[in-house]
Design a protein around this motif. Structure first.
Motif, PDB file in Angstrom:
ATOM      1  N   ASP A  14      33.611  -8.152 -15.835  1.00 35.50           N
ATOM      2  CA  ASP A  14      33.111  -9.383 -16.107  1.00 35.50           C
ATOM      3  C   ASP A  14      33.953  -9.099 -17.719  1.00 35.50           C
ATOM      4  OD1 ASP A  14      31.116  -9.372 -13.735  1.00 35.50           O
ATOM      5  OD2 ASP A  14      29.174  -8.902 -15.119  1.00 35.50           O
ATOM      6  N   PHE A  15      33.779 -10.475 -17.576  1.00 36.65           N
ATOM      7  CA  PHE A  15      34.890 -11.479 -19.097  1.00 36.65           C
ATOM      8  C   PHE A  15      33.400 -12.223 -19.398  1.00 36.65           C
ATOM      9  CE2 PHE A  15      36.759 -14.987 -20.732  1.00 36.65           C
ATOM     10  CZ  PHE A  15      37.403 -14.457 -21.773  1.00 36.65           C
ATOM     11  N   VAL A  16      33.227 -12.547 -20.685  1.00 35.09           N
ATOM     12  CA  VAL A  16      32.363 -13.093 -21.778  1.00 35.09           C
ATOM     13  C   VAL A  16      32.782 -13.482 -22.479  1.00 35.09           C
ATOM     14  CG1 VAL A  16      30.870 -13.708 -22.079  1.00 35.09           C
ATOM     15  CG2 VAL A  16      30.596 -12.223 -20.567  1.00 35.09           C
ATOM     16  N   LEU A  42      41.941  -4.982 -15.919  1.00 31.38           N
ATOM     17  CA  LEU A  42      43.364  -5.541 -16.134  1.00 31.38           C
ATOM     18  C   LEU A  42      43.011  -7.098 -16.346  1.00 31.38           C
ATOM     19  CD1 LEU A  42      45.765  -4.362 -17.551  1.00 31.38           C
ATOM     20  CD2 LEU A  42      46.783  -4.889 -15.090  1.00 31.38           C
ATOM     21  N   VAL A  43      42.157  -7.600 -15.529  1.00 32.16           N
ATOM     22  CA  VAL A  43      42.120  -9.105 -15.064  1.00 32.16           C
ATOM     23  C   VAL A  43      41.781  -9.748 -16.318  1.00 32.16           C
ATOM     24  CG1 VAL A  43      41.616 -10.717 -14.027  1.00 32.16           C
ATOM     25  CG2 VAL A  43      42.712  -8.741 -12.700  1.00 32.16           C
ATOM     26  N   THR A  44      40.489  -8.828 -16.299  1.00 31.13           N
ATOM     27  CA  THR A  44      39.173  -8.876 -18.344  1.00 31.13           C
ATOM     28  C   THR A  44      40.445  -9.625 -19.827  1.00 31.13           C
ATOM     29  OG1 THR A  44      38.997  -7.412 -18.216  1.00 31.13           O
ATOM     30  CG2 THR A  44      37.952  -8.011 -16.758  1.00 31.13           C
ATOM     31  N   VAL A  45      40.944  -8.121 -19.446  1.00 35.70           N
ATOM     32  CA  VAL A  45      42.324  -8.205 -20.651  1.00 35.70           C
ATOM     33  C   VAL A  45      43.046  -9.212 -20.511  1.00 35.70           C
ATOM     34  CG1 VAL A  45      44.316  -7.522 -21.675  1.00 35.70           C
ATOM     35  CG2 VAL A  45      41.850  -6.203 -20.637  1.00 35.70           C
ATOM     36  N   TRP A  46      43.225  -9.485 -18.953  1.00 33.65           N
ATOM     37  CA  TRP A  46      44.553 -11.360 -19.221  1.00 33.65           C
ATOM     38  C   TRP A  46      43.654 -12.379 -19.372  1.00 33.65           C
ATOM     39  CZ3 TRP A  46      43.967 -14.513 -14.822  1.00 33.65           C
ATOM     40  CH2 TRP A  46      45.413 -15.802 -14.932  1.00 33.65           C
TER      41      TRP A  46
END
Length: 212
Positions: A14-16, A42-46
C-alpha cells in the motif's frame, strides 16, 4: 488530513502520500499494489518518486487535470515493467474554491465523502494502473460543504469488515464513516478486531476532515 497503515507482513504494497501544493491546495494519493512481495514494496518506493513529480508538475501548472496526471502515471508504470498493477485514488483539495477534484483507477472500496451526516460513494469504473498503456482516465469534481469528511481505504480494510458478502461489508463501512469522527488516531481499533493471525492484506486509511 492524516493516514494510518497496517501491513500484513514485513513489506507493504500500500502507498499513501499527501502534501501541499501552494497555500490552499492539497494533493493526496492512495494506491494499492498487486501482490504481497518485495516487488510490490518496490513499486511503492517508485510511487513516492512519481508523487513528487506530480506535485512539482501541479506547482508549475495548477490547472492541469488529474486525469492527465493519472494517465501519465499509468504509462510510466507500464513502461517500468515491474510486473505489478495498482489501483489508485488521486485527489486535489482546493480550499479557496471549496472544490474536490478526484480521479480513480480501479480502486475498491470506493472513496466515501460524508456531508450533512450522509456518505456518498465516489464511484468510477476505470482500469487499474499498469494494465493498458493507452488507457485514458476521467477526473471528477465536487463542491464541498464547509464541514466534511473524506475517507479512502484500501481493500485490506474492507476484508476485515463484519459481513458475509462484499455488499454487506460495504454497508458496514458506510455506516461506520457516517457515524465516526474521522479522527485517524485509533481508527483501526474502531474499525475491526485483528485476530491472532494478523491481517490477511495490507490495510490503509486516509482521512480528510474539515470541521467548522
Amino acid at each position: 488530513i492524516a493516514f494510518d497503515m497496517r501491513p500484513a507482513g514485513e513489506l507493504a504494497g500500500d502507498f499513501v502520500q499527501f502534501d501541499a501544493v501552494g497555500e490552499e491546495i492539497g494533493l493526496a494519493c492512495l494506491a494499492d499494489v498487486s501482490g504481497h512481495d518485495a516487488g510490490s514494496a518496490l513499486v511503492t518506493v517508485w510511487l513516492h518518486e512519481q508523487f513528487r513529480n506530480m506535485k512539482a508538475h501541479l506547482a508549475a501548472k495548477p490547472n492541469e487535470s488529474l486525469a492527465d496526471l493519472m494517465s501519465t502515471l499509468n504509462k510510466a508504470l507500464c513502461d517500468a515493467v515491474f510486473g505489478h498493477h495498482a489501483t489508485c485514488v488521486l485527489m486535489r483539495l482546493d480550499l479557496k474554491r471549496n472544490v474536490l477534484d478526484y480521479c480513480v483507477a480501479g480502486h475498491f472500496p470506493h472513496p466515501l465523502l460524508v456531508q450533512k451526516g450522509q456518505a456518498q460513494a465516489l464511484e468510477t469504473s476505470d482500469l487499474p494502473l499498469g494494465l493498458l498503456e493507452s488507457k485514458e482516465y476521467d477526473s471528477h469534481q465536487l463542491e464541498l460543504d464547509q464541514s466534511f469528511a473524506l475517507w479512502v481505504c484500501s481493500d485490506g480494510v474492507l476484508a476485515e469488515m463484519p459481513g458475509d458478502t462484499v455488499a454487506a461489508q460495504e454497508r458496514w463501512l458506510r455506516s461506520f464513516v457516517e457515524n465516526d469522527s474521522g479522527e485517524i488516531d485509533g481508527v483501526f481499533d474502531r474499525l475491526f478486531e485483528v485476530s491472532n493471525e494478523g491481517l490477511s492484506d495490507d490495510a490503509s486509511v486516509v482521512s480528510l476532515v474539515r470541521k467548522v
